[in-house]
Design a protein around this motif. Structure first.
Motif, PDB file in Angstrom:
ATOM      1  N   TYR A  89       5.186   5.841   3.170  1.00 28.72           N
ATOM      2  CA  TYR A  89       5.303   4.391   3.235  1.00 28.72           C
ATOM      3  C   TYR A  89       4.905   3.843   1.870  1.00 28.72           C
ATOM      4  O   TYR A  89       3.876   4.226   1.323  1.00 28.72           O
ATOM      5  CB  TYR A  89       4.393   3.794   4.313  1.00 28.72           C
ATOM      6  CG  TYR A  89       4.406   2.281   4.288  1.00 28.72           C
ATOM      7  CD1 TYR A  89       5.473   1.574   4.847  1.00 28.72           C
ATOM      8  CD2 TYR A  89       3.393   1.562   3.654  1.00 28.72           C
ATOM      9  CE1 TYR A  89       5.522   0.187   4.781  1.00 28.72           C
ATOM     10  CE2 TYR A  89       3.434   0.180   3.590  1.00 28.72           C
ATOM     11  CZ  TYR A  89       4.500  -0.507   4.151  1.00 28.72           C
ATOM     12  OH  TYR A  89       4.553  -1.874   4.078  1.00 28.72           O
ATOM     13  N   ARG A 106       0.856  -1.192   0.000  1.00 30.53           N
ATOM     14  CA  ARG A 106       0.000   0.000   0.000  1.00 30.53           C
ATOM     15  C   ARG A 106       0.883   1.231   0.000  1.00 30.53           C
ATOM     16  O   ARG A 106       2.111   1.120   0.143  1.00 30.53           O
ATOM     17  CB  ARG A 106      -0.919   0.020   1.239  1.00 30.53           C
ATOM     18  CG  ARG A 106      -0.160   0.102   2.525  1.00 30.53           C
ATOM     19  CD  ARG A 106      -1.033  -0.066   3.774  1.00 30.53           C
ATOM     20  NE  ARG A 106      -0.156  -0.076   4.943  1.00 30.53           N
ATOM     21  CZ  ARG A 106       0.269   1.013   5.581  1.00 30.53           C
ATOM     22  NH1 ARG A 106      -0.115   2.215   5.183  1.00 30.53           N
ATOM     23  NH2 ARG A 106       1.082   0.925   6.617  1.00 30.53           N
ATOM     24  N   TYR A 107       0.259   2.388  -0.162  1.00 33.12           N
ATOM     25  CA  TYR A 107       1.013   3.643  -0.146  1.00 33.12           C
ATOM     26  C   TYR A 107       0.377   4.590   0.852  1.00 33.12           C
ATOM     27  O   TYR A 107      -0.846   4.735   0.903  1.00 33.12           O
ATOM     28  CB  TYR A 107       1.015   4.289  -1.535  1.00 33.12           C
ATOM     29  CG  TYR A 107       1.723   5.628  -1.573  1.00 33.12           C
ATOM     30  CD1 TYR A 107       3.116   5.693  -1.483  1.00 33.12           C
ATOM     31  CD2 TYR A 107       1.005   6.823  -1.677  1.00 33.12           C
ATOM     32  CE1 TYR A 107       3.768   6.921  -1.504  1.00 33.12           C
ATOM     33  CE2 TYR A 107       1.662   8.049  -1.703  1.00 33.12           C
ATOM     34  CZ  TYR A 107       3.038   8.095  -1.612  1.00 33.12           C
ATOM     35  OH  TYR A 107       3.689   9.305  -1.639  1.00 33.12           O
ATOM     36  N   ASP A 108       1.198   5.207   1.669  1.00 35.23           N
ATOM     37  CA  ASP A 108       0.730   6.242   2.581  1.00 35.23           C
ATOM     38  C   ASP A 108       1.686   7.423   2.458  1.00 35.23           C
ATOM     39  O   ASP A 108       2.837   7.349   2.866  1.00 35.23           O
ATOM     40  CB  ASP A 108       0.702   5.707   4.016  1.00 35.23           C
ATOM     41  CG  ASP A 108       0.140   6.743   5.002  1.00 35.23           C
ATOM     42  OD1 ASP A 108      -0.139   7.889   4.573  1.00 35.23           O
ATOM     43  OD2 ASP A 108      -0.012   6.402   6.188  1.00 35.23           O
ATOM     44  N   GLY A 109       1.202   8.476   1.877  1.00 35.43           N
ATOM     45  CA  GLY A 109       2.031   9.661   1.674  1.00 35.43           C
ATOM     46  C   GLY A 109       1.861  10.694   2.767  1.00 35.43           C
ATOM     47  O   GLY A 109       2.269  11.841   2.607  1.00 35.43           O
ATOM     48  N   ASN A 110       1.258  10.271   3.862  1.00 36.12           N
ATOM     49  CA  ASN A 110       1.044  11.190   4.977  1.00 36.12           C
ATOM     50  C   ASN A 110       1.204  10.418   6.280  1.00 36.12           C
ATOM     51  O   ASN A 110       0.415  10.548   7.209  1.00 36.12           O
ATOM     52  CB  ASN A 110      -0.357  11.807   4.866  1.00 36.12           C
ATOM     53  CG  ASN A 110      -0.546  12.969   5.818  1.00 36.12           C
ATOM     54  OD1 ASN A 110       0.419  13.661   6.162  1.00 36.12           O
ATOM     55  ND2 ASN A 110      -1.779  13.184   6.262  1.00 36.12           N
ATOM     56  N   ALA A 111       2.234   9.576   6.308  1.00 40.24           N
ATOM     57  CA  ALA A 111       2.440   8.714   7.473  1.00 40.24           C
ATOM     58  C   ALA A 111       3.096   9.515   8.600  1.00 40.24           C
ATOM     59  O   ALA A 111       3.967  10.337   8.335  1.00 40.24           O
ATOM     60  CB  ALA A 111       3.331   7.536   7.082  1.00 40.24           C
ATOM     61  N   ARG A 138       5.962  14.143   8.989  1.00 38.90           N
ATOM     62  CA  ARG A 138       5.283  13.234   8.061  1.00 38.90           C
ATOM     63  C   ARG A 138       6.320  12.502   7.221  1.00 38.90           C
ATOM     64  O   ARG A 138       7.398  13.014   6.943  1.00 38.90           O
ATOM     65  CB  ARG A 138       4.353  14.014   7.110  1.00 38.90           C
ATOM     66  CG  ARG A 138       3.266  14.812   7.795  1.00 38.90           C
ATOM     67  CD  ARG A 138       2.103  13.927   8.180  1.00 38.90           C
ATOM     68  NE  ARG A 138       1.957  13.852   9.630  1.00 38.90           N
ATOM     69  CZ  ARG A 138       1.067  13.080  10.261  1.00 38.90           C
ATOM     70  NH1 ARG A 138       0.239  12.311   9.570  1.00 38.90           N
ATOM     71  NH2 ARG A 138       1.002  13.055  11.565  1.00 38.90           N
ATOM     72  N   TYR A 139       5.984  11.291   6.799  1.00 37.95           N
ATOM     73  CA  TYR A 139       6.902  10.475   6.017  1.00 37.95           C
ATOM     74  C   TYR A 139       6.063   9.669   5.036  1.00 37.95           C
ATOM     75  O   TYR A 139       4.827   9.740   5.058  1.00 37.95           O
ATOM     76  CB  TYR A 139       7.706   9.566   6.963  1.00 37.95           C
ATOM     77  CG  TYR A 139       8.988   8.978   6.392  1.00 37.95           C
ATOM     78  CD1 TYR A 139       9.685   9.600   5.376  1.00 37.95           C
ATOM     79  CD2 TYR A 139       9.496   7.785   6.915  1.00 37.95           C
ATOM     80  CE1 TYR A 139      10.874   9.062   4.879  1.00 37.95           C
ATOM     81  CE2 TYR A 139      10.680   7.232   6.437  1.00 37.95           C
ATOM     82  CZ  TYR A 139      11.364   7.872   5.413  1.00 37.95           C
ATOM     83  OH  TYR A 139      12.534   7.334   4.933  1.00 37.95           O
ATOM     84  N   TYR A 146       2.855  -1.505  -4.791  1.00 35.26           N
ATOM     85  CA  TYR A 146       3.682  -0.346  -4.442  1.00 35.26           C
ATOM     86  C   TYR A 146       5.157  -0.690  -4.223  1.00 35.26           C
ATOM     87  O   TYR A 146       5.776  -0.260  -3.270  1.00 35.26           O
ATOM     88  CB  TYR A 146       3.081   0.398  -3.235  1.00 35.26           C
ATOM     89  CG  TYR A 146       1.719   0.948  -3.555  1.00 35.26           C
ATOM     90  CD1 TYR A 146       1.597   2.175  -4.184  1.00 35.26           C
ATOM     91  CD2 TYR A 146       0.568   0.202  -3.313  1.00 35.26           C
ATOM     92  CE1 TYR A 146       0.345   2.662  -4.541  1.00 35.26           C
ATOM     93  CE2 TYR A 146      -0.689   0.673  -3.664  1.00 35.26           C
ATOM     94  CZ  TYR A 146      -0.779   1.910  -4.278  1.00 35.26           C
ATOM     95  OH  TYR A 146      -2.010   2.390  -4.635  1.00 35.26           O
ATOM     96  N   ASN A 205       0.936  12.635  -1.967  1.00 35.77           N
ATOM     97  CA  ASN A 205       1.405  12.695  -0.581  1.00 35.77           C
ATOM     98  C   ASN A 205       1.143  14.085  -0.005  1.00 35.77           C
ATOM     99  O   ASN A 205       0.650  14.984  -0.700  1.00 35.77           O
ATOM    100  CB  ASN A 205       2.879  12.262  -0.476  1.00 35.77           C
ATOM    101  CG  ASN A 205       3.812  13.151  -1.284  1.00 35.77           C
ATOM    102  OD1 ASN A 205       3.666  14.369  -1.288  1.00 35.77           O
ATOM    103  ND2 ASN A 205       4.774  12.533  -1.963  1.00 35.77           N
TER     104      ASN A 205
END
Lengths: 188, 560
Positions: free
Chosen positions: B352, A172-177, B349-350, B223, B183
């Motif tokens: 994943y 998955r992708y999380d651009g606001n982790a 923020r980073y 991903y 993001n």
């Protein structure tokens, strides 16, 4: 990080374009490389130099990643003859420097002595690289060693999985982790 | 050798050829799909797909001196690296000559460049199909957006395109799977650009042929961002993951690798093609295959190369050359310049996962009331990310260096790169160079192509507008860059057998049929009449499906 970014970040850290990567920037033609040999003793030495740059801390260092063997492959396959000559000469230069400063071979120096030796080489390399009139001429041998150390370590299994974090299949992708200061970086 | 009869022959198995094979077999035809290179099986032959950096001798990114010698063309840009080396043509075996510098990056194997493509998938807009007529460059497209819209929908649904609907005429929406997400920095920048330019400039997630939900027998994108090596999940559209299995399922497809088509066989009496001649790349023997229909999908320049070698007893410059336009009007997209900056914000923020697409900023120049001193326009691709490595004092080595390099960068970075439209100039051309032969003794192509004043003026805007937008978005330390562009680097070869309304000025009609030989269709990049500034592959897919429909209808009506 794509290839160009990676090369750029290493270049930034070492103050010189990554040796072997010039073709990306200039498309220059390199003369054919020669055959060179690295004895096990040389690889041991390179591993110890690399270990001084990236030491074992809470995670394994450059020696555990066998960066010395990586250097052998890269210098043999990817460097031009001219660059190889500088690198090979540099290997004996490390011991020469060690003897001048400490009357010992690099391998016999203490961790503190090694650290002091390489810190001096950092400065010498910067001065040398900055003062080159021909910017296409090879960089200082220490710059080559440092570039290969950083690259070799952070693309090694231990570097990517024990010093950094690696997710081969993120899913998955999380651009606001959320990120808490001190957490490790992703390896790619 | 005895000849074999098929209903249709498709030359080339890349994006266009795969679609032709699927459409023609599904419509009931027995199809022979010819591929000049080796077979490359889905998943099984993606030999590097699951390797980690440390499993490559040079860690995947640095070419060896040997590679630099063996790949004099590929080394000019990023394609040369050991993770995908076996998916690019061996330059030494398939040379070409350059009257002017031209980078030609080719994939000679089943699937062609569908395995290697950037997967960006955009529709041309209404103005793209009217541009030549409006400003007088090239000839008018024989089709309009309305002709293509249903075919865009058709191929999008099958291929699987993720994207967000924006309601913009300049970049028409399509049939999208749920969009990948921008993001935190990209969202912020998008919002600020919208405000700063009062809604006239837009930034959103790049539309790409990566599936975000399971589709057919394919697993949604995981991903990994290793698409180039072939995806073991079938996460992106390729011939192998998508069109080839569909064509195979009909039981009417014969795939023949190692088949170099040397010419289309032309029957003077019937004024139609009767088949193709094939040079077997393995046994060096010549074979003839007959069919009622020929689809040339060998990639733009190779489809034209085949035409140039065909029916030369009637037309010295080859089949389709009667207009004098065969080989002319070469286009690519010019790019490799833009701007980048950074921001101190979002340090908590980073990211994943590795998203296999970036952002897109559609064209805003020379549209509506905007008017520049050049024609056409450009779009941007790019993205934001948080790199690795905290700032550190000079000459630091040891534990503190290791520590600094083990954490994310202090800043997020954001960069954009412009992709500009290149005009169709008659004197930008390819031709046969009979003095130089390839490994199989076949004449090679000579490239004589350059960008001109219009593109050079546009490039100024491409760089300056990038800086202006990133600064307006509040980024700091914004720097422009220009890596330099050599024609071909866009890997979007277009033109050389353009469509048109008049057989005197074009090679193909509005249904992709060669004017001089109606049962030969060309549906790859060769057919393009103008280039737009968006990535062209989706248009090839739609064009191919549309032409296949025309062809089969005509065949059944007996009009072909």
């Amino acid at each position: 990080m794509n290839r160009r970014e990676l090369l750029r970040s290493i270049a930034l850290l070492t103050g010189a374009s990554v040796v072997g990567g010039e073709f990306l920037l200039s498309g220059c033609k390199n003369p054919a490389a020669g055959k060179i040999s690295f004895s096990p003793a040389v690889i041991d030495l390179l591993n110890e130099v690399a270990e001084t740059i990236i030491p074992t801390t809470t995670s394994p260092g450059a020696k555990a990643a066998n960066v010395g063997s990586f250097m052998k492959i890269m210098v043999t396959d990817c460097y031009t003859k001219e660059q190889q000559d500088v690198f090979v000469k540099g290997i004996s230069e490390v011991d020469h420097q060690a003897k001048t400063q400490t009357q010992k071979k690099f391998m016999d120096c203490s961790a503190e002595e090694r650290h002091a030796l390489l810190t001096a080489l950092e400065k010498e390399a910067k001065r040398f690289n900055d003062e080159r009139t021909d910017k296409k001429a090879p960089v200082h041998y220490y710059t080559m060693i440092k570039q290969l150390t950083l690259w070799g370590f952070f693309s090694s299994k231990t570097g990517m999985t024990e010093t950094l974090r690696h997710a081969p299949v993120p899913g998955r992708y999380d651009g606001n982790a959320p990120y808490t200061k001190g957490e490790k970086a992703w390896a790619e | 050798m005895p000849s074999v009869q098929y209903d249709a022959i498709v030359v080339g198995s890349g994006i266009s050829g795969g679609w032709a094979a699927k459409e023609l077999t599904e419509k009931g035809l027995n199809v022979l799909l010819l591929e000049r290179g080796r077979d490359l099986e889905h998943i099984k032959d993606y030999v590097n797909a699951n390797k980690e950096a440390w499993e490559f001798p040079h860690r995947g990114i640095m070419p060896t001196q040997q590679m630099l010698q063996d790949y004099p063309v590929l080394k000019r840009d990023y394609p040369l690296n050991e993770t995908v080396l076996d998916m690019w043509v061996k330059d030494k075996e398939s040379p070409y000559t350059e009257t002017k510098p031209f980078s030609w990056f080719r994939g000679y194997h089943v699937g062609g460049r569908s395995l290697l493509w950037g997967r960006q998938s955009y529709r041309f807009n209404q103005w793209d199909f009217e541009a030549n007529l409006a400003d007088g460059h090239g000839v008018d497209w024989p089709i309009r957006y309305a002709d293509m819209a249903p075919w865009y929908s058709y191929v999008e649904k099958f291929a699987g395109i993720q994207g967000s609907k924006q309601g913009l005429d300049v970049l028409p929406d399509g049939e999208f799977m749920p969009a990948m997400e921008m993001n935190c920095v990209e969202k912020d920048v998008a919002e600020k650009i919208k405000k700063a330019f009062k809604g006239s400039r837009h930034m959103f997630i790049g539309r790409s042929a990566n599936i975000t939900v399971p589709h057919q027998d394919r697993v949604n994108c995981q991903y990994r961002n290793r698409c180039w090596r072939g995806c073991p999940f079938g996460g992106y559209f390729s011939t192998q993951s998508s069109t080839l299995p569909a064509a195979m399922k009909t039981g009417r497809l014969t795939l023949r690798p190692y088949s170099i088509v040397t010419e289309v066989l032309y029957d003077k009496d019937k004024q139609k093609a009767s088949g193709v001649e094939v040079l077997d790349a393995l046994d060096n023997k010549t074979y003839t295959f007959n069919a009622k229909l020929i689809f040339l999908c060998a990639s733009a320049f190779n489809s034209t190369w085949i035409l140039m070698n065909s029916a030369t007893d009637i037309w010295p410059d080859g089949l389709g050359s009667s207009s004098g336009e065969l080989g002319h009007n070469v286009m690519d997209h010019h790019f490799r310049l833009g701007a980048s900056g950074k921001t101190d914000a979002f340090s908590d923020r980073y990211q994943y996962g590795r998203r296999p697409t970036g952002i897109y900023i559609p064209r805003f120049r020379n549209i509506y009331s905007d008017k520049r001193d050049y024609v056409r326009g450009f779009g941007y691709q790019g993205g934001a990310g948080r790199g690795r490595g905290a700032e550190i004092a000079e000459f630091t080595i040891g534990a503190s260096l290791k520590e600094a390099l083990s954490v994310p960068a202090d800043h997020w970075g954001m960069g954009v790169m412009g992709f500009g439209e290149m005009l169709p100039y008659h004197d930008n051309k390819i031709s046969l160079n009979k003095n130089v032969k390839d490994k199989w003794g076949l004449p090679v192509l000579d490239m004589d192509v350059e960008i001109k004043e219009n593109e050079k003026k546009m490039r100024q805007d491409m760089m300056n507008d990038a800086k202006e937008m990133l600064e307006a978005a509040g980024l700091e330390d914004v720097q422009t860059y220009d890596y330099g562009y050599e024609v071909g680097m866009g890997i979007h070869e277009m033109g050389t057998a353009r469509m048109g309304r008049d057989p005197k000025t074009s090679v193909l009609n509005g249904n992709n049929q060669v004017w001089d030989c109606k049962n030969v269709f060309v549906t790859d990049g060769a057919c393009m009449t103008s280039a737009s500034c968006v990535n062209p592959s989706l248009t090839y897919m739609a064009m191919t499906a549309r032409a296949a429909d025309t062809a089969v209808t005509a065949l059944k009506n007996g009009t072909l």
